[in-house]
Design a protein around this motif. Structure first.
Motif, mmCIF file in Angstrom:
data_model
loop_
_atom_site.group_PDB
_atom_site.id
_atom_site.type_symbol
_atom_site.label_atom_id
_atom_site.label_comp_id
_atom_site.label_asym_id
_atom_site.label_seq_id
_atom_site.Cartn_x
_atom_site.Cartn_y
_atom_site.Cartn_z
ATOM 1 N N LEU A 163 -15.665 -4.256 1.986
ATOM 2 C CA LEU A 163 -15.507 -3.349 3.122
ATOM 3 C C LEU A 163 -16.543 -2.245 3.198
ATOM 4 O O LEU A 163 -16.951 -1.837 4.300
ATOM 5 C CB LEU A 163 -14.120 -2.686 3.050
ATOM 6 C CG LEU A 163 -12.946 -3.387 3.691
ATOM 7 C CD1 LEU A 163 -11.683 -2.554 3.440
ATOM 8 C CD2 LEU A 163 -13.160 -3.513 5.197
ATOM 9 N N LEU A 192 0.832 -1.207 0.000
ATOM 10 C CA LEU A 192 0.000 0.000 0.000
ATOM 11 C C LEU A 192 0.865 1.255 0.000
ATOM 12 O O LEU A 192 0.597 2.200 -0.733
ATOM 13 C CB LEU A 192 -0.911 0.019 1.232
ATOM 14 C CG LEU A 192 -2.148 -0.860 1.167
ATOM 15 C CD1 LEU A 192 -2.898 -0.795 2.488
ATOM 16 C CD2 LEU A 192 -3.058 -0.425 0.024
ATOM 17 N N ARG A 242 -11.565 -6.530 11.636
ATOM 18 C CA ARG A 242 -11.353 -5.435 10.660
ATOM 19 C C ARG A 242 -10.353 -5.853 9.592
ATOM 20 O O ARG A 242 -10.527 -5.569 8.408
ATOM 21 C CB ARG A 242 -10.871 -4.176 11.379
ATOM 22 C CG ARG A 242 -11.972 -3.249 11.902
ATOM 23 C CD ARG A 242 -12.879 -3.920 12.866
ATOM 24 N NE ARG A 242 -14.008 -3.079 13.283
ATOM 25 C CZ ARG A 242 -14.955 -3.507 14.098
ATOM 26 N NH1 ARG A 242 -14.910 -4.740 14.575
ATOM 27 N NH2 ARG A 242 -15.952 -2.712 14.411
ATOM 28 N N TRP A 284 -11.402 -7.816 0.737
ATOM 29 C CA TRP A 284 -11.211 -6.799 -0.290
ATOM 30 C C TRP A 284 -10.004 -7.170 -1.159
ATOM 31 O O TRP A 284 -10.072 -7.203 -2.379
ATOM 32 C CB TRP A 284 -11.023 -5.422 0.347
ATOM 33 C CG TRP A 284 -10.677 -4.326 -0.614
ATOM 34 C CD1 TRP A 284 -10.932 -4.291 -1.971
ATOM 35 C CD2 TRP A 284 -10.027 -3.087 -0.298
ATOM 36 N NE1 TRP A 284 -10.472 -3.121 -2.499
ATOM 37 C CE2 TRP A 284 -9.911 -2.365 -1.508
ATOM 38 C CE3 TRP A 284 -9.539 -2.524 0.867
ATOM 39 C CZ2 TRP A 284 -9.332 -1.097 -1.554
ATOM 40 C CZ3 TRP A 284 -8.970 -1.267 0.806
ATOM 41 C CH2 TRP A 284 -8.872 -0.560 -0.379
ATOM 42 N N HIS A 326 -18.172 0.558 6.409
ATOM 43 C CA HIS A 326 -17.536 1.861 6.601
ATOM 44 C C HIS A 326 -18.557 2.997 6.570
ATOM 45 O O HIS A 326 -19.511 2.954 5.799
ATOM 46 C CB HIS A 326 -16.496 2.109 5.497
ATOM 47 C CG HIS A 326 -15.212 1.360 5.701
ATOM 48 N ND1 HIS A 326 -14.284 1.203 4.706
ATOM 49 C CD2 HIS A 326 -14.701 0.740 6.795
ATOM 50 C CE1 HIS A 326 -13.248 0.513 5.170
ATOM 51 N NE2 HIS A 326 -13.490 0.208 6.424
ATOM 52 N N ALA A 372 -10.881 -6.623 5.480
ATOM 53 C CA ALA A 372 -9.996 -6.000 4.493
ATOM 54 C C ALA A 372 -9.304 -7.058 3.629
ATOM 55 O O ALA A 372 -9.027 -6.833 2.448
ATOM 56 C CB ALA A 372 -8.968 -5.116 5.189
ATOM 57 N N ASP A 409 -4.498 2.878 9.445
ATOM 58 C CA ASP A 409 -5.400 2.102 10.301
ATOM 59 C C ASP A 409 -4.964 0.637 10.363
ATOM 60 O O ASP A 409 -5.021 0.016 11.420
ATOM 61 C CB ASP A 409 -6.855 2.211 9.829
ATOM 62 C CG ASP A 409 -7.799 1.588 10.846
ATOM 63 O OD1 ASP A 409 -7.887 2.129 11.956
ATOM 64 O OD2 ASP A 409 -8.393 0.533 10.552
ATOM 65 N N PHE A 460 -3.709 7.000 4.636
ATOM 66 C CA PHE A 460 -4.783 6.918 5.635
ATOM 67 C C PHE A 460 -5.323 5.495 5.752
ATOM 68 O O PHE A 460 -5.800 5.083 6.798
ATOM 69 C CB PHE A 460 -5.906 7.924 5.312
ATOM 70 C CG PHE A 460 -7.017 7.371 4.467
ATOM 71 C CD1 PHE A 460 -8.217 6.960 5.052
ATOM 72 C CD2 PHE A 460 -6.873 7.250 3.090
ATOM 73 C CE1 PHE A 460 -9.243 6.443 4.269
ATOM 74 C CE2 PHE A 460 -7.889 6.730 2.305
ATOM 75 C CZ PHE A 460 -9.077 6.327 2.893
ATOM 76 N N ILE A 461 -5.231 4.765 4.646
ATOM 77 C CA ILE A 461 -5.674 3.371 4.670
ATOM 78 C C ILE A 461 -4.672 2.518 5.435
ATOM 79 O O ILE A 461 -5.032 1.754 6.323
ATOM 80 C CB ILE A 461 -5.855 2.842 3.232
ATOM 81 C CG1 ILE A 461 -7.104 3.483 2.608
ATOM 82 C CG2 ILE A 461 -5.963 1.326 3.223
ATOM 83 C CD1 ILE A 461 -7.379 3.043 1.191
HETATM 84 C C1 1PW Z 1 -5.176 -2.168 -2.797
HETATM 85 C C2 1PW Z 1 -5.149 -3.289 -1.790
HETATM 86 C C3 1PW Z 1 -5.971 -3.034 -0.572
HETATM 87 C C4 1PW Z 1 -5.663 -3.929 0.621
HETATM 88 C C5 1PW Z 1 -6.496 -3.687 1.858
HETATM 89 C C6 1PW Z 1 -6.073 -2.464 2.627
HETATM 90 C C7 1PW Z 1 -6.641 -2.259 4.010
HETATM 91 C C8 1PW Z 1 -7.982 -1.570 4.035
HETATM 92 C C9 1PW Z 1 -8.159 -0.656 5.201
HETATM 93 C C10 1PW Z 1 -9.214 0.407 4.978
HETATM 94 C C11 1PW Z 1 -9.113 1.434 6.057
HETATM 95 C C12 1PW Z 1 -9.879 2.709 5.792
HETATM 96 C C13 1PW Z 1 -9.792 3.709 6.922
HETATM 97 C C14 1PW Z 1 -10.068 3.144 8.275
HETATM 98 C C15 1PW Z 1 -11.292 2.751 8.668
HETATM 99 C C16 1PW Z 1 -11.575 2.143 10.015
HETATM 100 O O1 1PW Z 1 -12.603 2.885 10.607
HETATM 101 C C17 1PW Z 1 -12.008 0.688 9.824
HETATM 102 N N1 1PW Z 1 -10.847 -0.119 9.591
HETATM 103 C C18 1PW Z 1 -10.779 -1.035 8.607
HETATM 104 C C19 1PW Z 1 -9.474 -1.786 8.459
HETATM 105 O O2 1PW Z 1 -11.690 -1.298 7.866
HETATM 106 C C20 1PW Z 1 -12.799 0.141 10.989
HETATM 107 O O3 1PW Z 1 -12.009 0.117 12.155
HETATM 108 P P1 1PW Z 1 -12.645 0.710 13.522
HETATM 109 O O4 1PW Z 1 -12.930 2.171 13.280
HETATM 110 O O5 1PW Z 1 -13.911 -0.066 13.795
HETATM 111 O O6 1PW Z 1 -11.592 0.494 14.572
#
Ligand code: 1PW
Length: 215
Positions: free
Chosen positions: A147, A44, A111, A118, A151, A115, A57, A53-54
């Motif tokens: 995902l 990433l 979480r 995804w 969200h 992901a 987390d 930002f992705i």
């Molecule tokens: C291009 C390849 C992609 C691979 C997967 C990458 C990881 C995806 C993470 C997305 C995170 C977006 C911003 C964070 C959101 C959080 O609120 C959420 N976390 C996730 C990992 O979905 C929920 O966590 P929370 O807030 O309940 O602690």
């Protein structure tokens, strides 16, 4: 330099890590799961700063799990099967609303687990894509099927914007650092069943214990 080589993502590394995840009786080793995620975060980060930002987390979640692994009850976290049993038996999980266990291993891993779906869907699209396929479309389709429903609006919006500036398929394949496109496709064909199996085993475990909606 050696240091920058070390930082460089290589899909082969991630593949190897997910291979190590499964024990003989199909338990998932948390240590290797976390290591696999470290590899994905490298990936990433090599896609550009918009993914910061992705990955941030994901890094937080990885660290929470590492802390459990290295903590005084670390032996209860060797596999995710053990972790689930231990945390449930000791009431260390907030089951219906957020409370005194905001960093339970169960909710944190959930979480990353979502992901991972995804990633699986996205890589499967990449694998079967043609030269003129758009990575942004493949990525957002995979996101919408996995995902996105978990969200809030603002995260979906930000993710959508990040997808728009993803590198095109050729650059993307290069970032994977595997070799020519045919080799990337072959590698994906090898990696996906492993990622998929780890995902399915986790999904079944969470279904059995009714943990798929942990707050
Ligand atoms: C291009 C390849 C992609 C691979 C997967 C990458 C990881 C995806 C993470 C997305 C995170 C977006 C911003 C964070 C959101 C959080 O609120 C959420 N976390 C996730 C990992 O979905 C929920 O966590 P929370 O807030 O309940 O602690």
């Amino acid at each position: 330099s050696v240091a920058s080589e070390d930082q460089k993502f290589c899909l082969r590394e991630v593949l190897d890590t997910f291979k190590l995840c499964l024990s003989e009786n199909k338990e998932v080793y948390l240590q290797h799961y976390v290591a696999g995620w470290r590899g994905l975060v490298k990936f990433l980060n090599s896609l550009g700063s918009v993914f910061g930002f992705i990955s941030k987390d994901a890094v937080n979640k990885i660290q929470i799990l590492v802390n459990h692994l290295n903590g005084e009850n670390g032996s209860q976290y060797v596999t995710i099967q053990l972790m689930v049993k231990y945390e449930l038996e000791n009431e260390l999980v907030d089951l219906t609303k957020r409370g005194s266990h905001p960093e339970s291993g169960c909710r944190t891993l959930l979480r990353l687990h979502r992901a991972l779906r995804w990633l699986e869907l996205f890589l499967e699209r990449l694998r079967t894509s043609t030269e003129d396929s758009k990575t942004s479309v493949m990525c957002s389709e995979a996101y919408n099927e996995s995902l996105a429903p978990h969200h809030p609006w603002v995260v979906r919006k930000a993710a959508g914007m990040a997808f728009c500036v993803l590198p095109g398929r050729p650059a993307f394949f290069e970032v994977m650092n595997v070799g020519p496109p045919e080799q990337v496709v072959a590698m994906l064909g090898e990696a996906l069943p492993l990622i998929s199996e780890v995902y399915q085993i986790t999904e079944e475990l969470y279904t059995q214990h009714n943990l798929l909606d942990l707050p």
